[in-house]
Design a protein around this motif. Structure first.
Motif, short mmCIF file in Angstrom:
data_model
loop_
_atom_site.label_atom_id
_atom_site.label_comp_id
_atom_site.label_asym_id
_atom_site.label_seq_id
_atom_site.Cartn_x
_atom_site.Cartn_y
_atom_site.Cartn_z
N ALA A 172 0.83 -1.21 0.00
CA ALA A 172 0.00 0.00 0.00
C ALA A 172 0.86 1.26 0.00
CB ALA A 172 -0.93 -0.01 1.21
N ASN A 173 1.94 1.26 0.79
CA ASN A 173 2.85 2.41 0.79
C ASN A 173 3.49 2.60 -0.58
OD1 ASN A 173 2.47 3.18 3.49
ND2 ASN A 173 3.96 1.67 4.21
N ARG A 174 3.87 1.50 -1.21
CA ARG A 174 4.50 1.58 -2.53
C ARG A 174 3.52 2.08 -3.58
NH1 ARG A 174 9.06 -0.37 -4.86
NH2 ARG A 174 8.99 -1.06 -7.02
N MET A 175 2.28 1.57 -3.56
CA MET A 175 1.28 2.01 -4.53
C MET A 175 0.89 3.47 -4.31
SD MET A 175 0.68 -0.57 -6.57
CE MET A 175 2.34 -1.24 -6.37
N ARG A 176 0.84 3.89 -3.04
CA ARG A 176 0.53 5.29 -2.75
C ARG A 176 1.60 6.21 -3.32
NH1 ARG A 176 0.07 4.71 2.20
NH2 ARG A 176 -2.20 4.56 2.37
N ALA A 177 2.85 5.78 -3.21
CA ALA A 177 3.96 6.61 -3.69
C ALA A 177 3.94 6.77 -5.21
CB ALA A 177 5.29 6.01 -3.24
N ASN A 178 3.52 5.72 -5.95
CA ASN A 178 3.53 5.83 -7.42
C ASN A 178 2.16 6.12 -8.01
OD1 ASN A 178 2.16 3.34 -7.44
ND2 ASN A 178 4.05 2.15 -7.77
N GLY A 179 1.19 6.45 -7.13
CA GLY A 179 -0.11 6.88 -7.63
C GLY A 179 -1.04 5.77 -8.05
N HIS A 180 -0.77 4.52 -7.66
CA HIS A 180 -1.58 3.37 -8.07
C HIS A 180 -2.48 2.84 -6.95
CE1 HIS A 180 1.57 2.37 -11.41
NE2 HIS A 180 0.72 3.32 -11.77
N LEU A 181 -2.56 3.56 -5.82
CA LEU A 181 -3.31 3.02 -4.69
C LEU A 181 -4.80 2.88 -5.01
CD1 LEU A 181 -3.07 2.00 -1.82
CD2 LEU A 181 -3.46 4.33 -1.01
N GLY A 182 -5.36 3.84 -5.73
CA GLY A 182 -6.77 3.77 -6.08
C GLY A 182 -7.09 2.55 -6.92
N LEU A 183 -6.22 2.25 -7.91
CA LEU A 183 -6.42 1.08 -8.75
C LEU A 183 -6.28 -0.20 -7.94
CD1 LEU A 183 -6.88 -0.22 -11.50
CD2 LEU A 183 -4.43 0.08 -11.98
N LEU A 184 -5.31 -0.23 -7.02
CA LEU A 184 -5.13 -1.41 -6.18
C LEU A 184 -6.37 -1.64 -5.33
CD1 LEU A 184 -3.31 -3.66 -5.03
CD2 LEU A 184 -2.49 -2.00 -3.35
N THR A 186 -9.42 -0.77 -5.99
CA THR A 186 -10.50 -1.24 -6.86
C THR A 186 -10.37 -2.73 -7.14
OG1 THR A 186 -10.69 0.94 -7.89
CG2 THR A 186 -11.60 -0.93 -9.11
N ILE A 187 -9.14 -3.17 -7.42
CA ILE A 187 -8.92 -4.59 -7.74
C ILE A 187 -9.19 -5.47 -6.52
CG2 ILE A 187 -7.18 -6.30 -8.40
CD1 ILE A 187 -5.87 -4.13 -10.12
N THR A 188 -8.71 -5.04 -5.34
CA THR A 188 -8.88 -5.89 -4.16
C THR A 188 -10.34 -6.00 -3.74
OG1 THR A 188 -8.38 -3.97 -2.75
CG2 THR A 188 -6.56 -5.47 -3.28
N ARG A 189 -11.15 -4.99 -4.05
CA ARG A 189 -12.57 -5.07 -3.68
C ARG A 189 -13.27 -6.19 -4.45
NH1 ARG A 189 -12.56 0.89 -4.33
NH2 ARG A 189 -12.18 1.78 -2.27
N SER A 190 -12.77 -6.52 -5.62
CA SER A 190 -13.39 -7.59 -6.41
C SER A 190 -12.58 -8.88 -6.37
CB SER A 190 -13.52 -7.13 -7.87
OG SER A 190 -12.25 -6.82 -8.42
#
Length: 411
Positions: A369-381, A383-387
């Motif tokens: 989550a920290n890594r995805m937040r840093a590169n701007g991909h947290l929202g996409l992550l 979305t994927i984990t919800r499904s």
């Protein structure tokens, strides 16, 4: 209350703005849904606590407020950012042990705000070096200030190693701190005066700061923090082997040894990373004892599964969850560092849910989550984990144990 049999004590470090908190004395050591092994937690290493950096609302527990003057590096950065943004012109003194990043955080703040940064080591100066030299001008003695003091613009005048300076030098600095002037020199309005120094308990060669000078500062105490260092290490390219080793041996992040010239600190681990990249032993930076432990830990990597295969969602039967706790830390951190995209991150999550106990999944999720937040991909992550069925199963099992489910939030 003693831990419930079969469950693992979990020491949690909540997000910035909190101290260490034992959120629950009996949390999570059953295997995740579909696990193929008996649960085996990081507590397999005797007397070694699990440290996971999570948001307080992951568990809904009360988080003890951190003192406003005791901060970790990311909190210091936020504090100094606020001083610049508002702006607050009061002189600020940053205390802390050697090697925790006092001067580097100040330099980052200056760079982040587009400010000039003037680093003055008062311990290397004589009083006349700061006050200037007297020169006769038309029959009057005039003080000519040194060239390193700023004349215009905006910036941070940083008085590093302030309390290593002799009392006479601190006396000259007092006027600069209080009145923003010394002799005939006047500090421009666009400049902040900040300082830093070590404490007596750090066995540094420091002088007592005079009470009148101390009373003119805002005072902040900086403490080293493993989770902060790991996030910084991800950003600057510190080796995953070093980051995984420190997760396994967090007490070696900062271990001052006054009897030896080289010892572990956040600063020396960054230096060690440079040596490691050059194929050189790291003992020159962190000491021989830390090097010996690190070298033994590196040998663990030969036992790890093929991480790229796991993150490509194509693991083989030979990619097994390690039995050795140190190898587990190495694997979880390695997977998190290699999960460059949300798709790869979710593949790693699926494999860990099937193979490991929940605390390892949570440790992985936090780093990802920290890594995805840093590169701007947290929202996409998110979305994927919800499904993602396995994430929902894991969250349900996690909530059944703790009363609160883990989150990957795009907030």
């Amino acid at each position: 209350m003693p831990p419930t049999p079969g469950l693992t004590t979990l020491l949690l470090v909540a997000g910035p703005g909190s101290r260490e908190n034992v959120v629950n004395s009996a949390v999570l050591a059953v295997a995740g849904p579909g696990s193929r092994e008996e649960p085996c937690s990081p507590r397999d290493k005797p007397a070694f606590p699990i440290v996971m950096h999570v948001r307080p609302d992951h568990f809904g527990g009360h988080v003890k407020d951190r003192s406003t003057t005791n901060v970790i590096p990311s909190e210091l950065r936020a504090y100094l950012d606020a001083l610049v943004t508002h702006p607050v012109r009061n002189a600020t003194m940053i205390w802390g042990p050697p090697g925790v990043g006092k001067s580097s955080v100040v330099a980052q703040v200056a760079d982040g705000h587009g400010l000039r940064f003037v680093d003055v080591r008062l311990s290397q100066l004589a009083p006349t070096d700061l006050r200037g030299l007297p020169v006769a001008v038309e029959g009057t003695s005039t003080w000519f200030p040194p060239e390193f003091l700023p004349r215009d613009g905006h910036g941070i005048l940083f008085l590093d190693e302030l309390n290593m300076a002799a009392p006479t030098m601190q006396g000259v600095a007092q006027q600069l701190v209080l009145d923003r002037r010394v002799g005939s020199y006047v500090l421009p309005d666009g400049w902040f005066v900040w300082a830093a120094g070590n404490r007596k308990q750090d066995r540094a060669s420091v002088f007592e700061m005079p009470a009148p000078l101390a009373n003119r500062f805002l005072h902040v105490d900086l403490e080293p923090d493993l989770d902060d260092f790991r996030r910084h290490g991800h950003d600057v390219g510190v080796s995953e082997q070093i980051l995984a080793f420190l997760s396994f041996r967090p007490e070696l992040l900062h271990a001052l040894d006054s009897k030896r010239p080289s010892w572990p600190s956040p600063r020396s681990w960054v230096m060690a990373n440079t040596l490691l990249a050059a194929g050189l032993p790291i003992g020159a930076a962190v000491g021989e004892a830390a090097q010996a432990e690190f070298d033994a830990f590196v040998n663990v990597y030969a036992m790890l599964p093929v991480m790229d295969r796991i993150l490509s969602d194509a693991p083989s039967d030979g990619d097994r969850w390690p039995a050795e706790p140190s190898a587990r830390y190495a694997l979880v951190l390695g997977l998190a560092l290699r999960a460059e995209s949300p798709v790869r991150a979710v593949a790693g999550f699926r494999w860990l849910v099937a193979k490991s106990a929940p605390e390892w999944v949570q440790l992985y999720s936090d780093d990802v989550a920290n890594r995805m937040r840093a590169n701007g991909h947290l929202g996409l992550l998110a979305t994927i984990t919800r499904s993602e069925p396995r994430f929902q199963e894991f969250a349900a099992a996690y909530a059944a144990l703790t009363g609160h489910g883990p989150k990957v939030s795009d907030e």
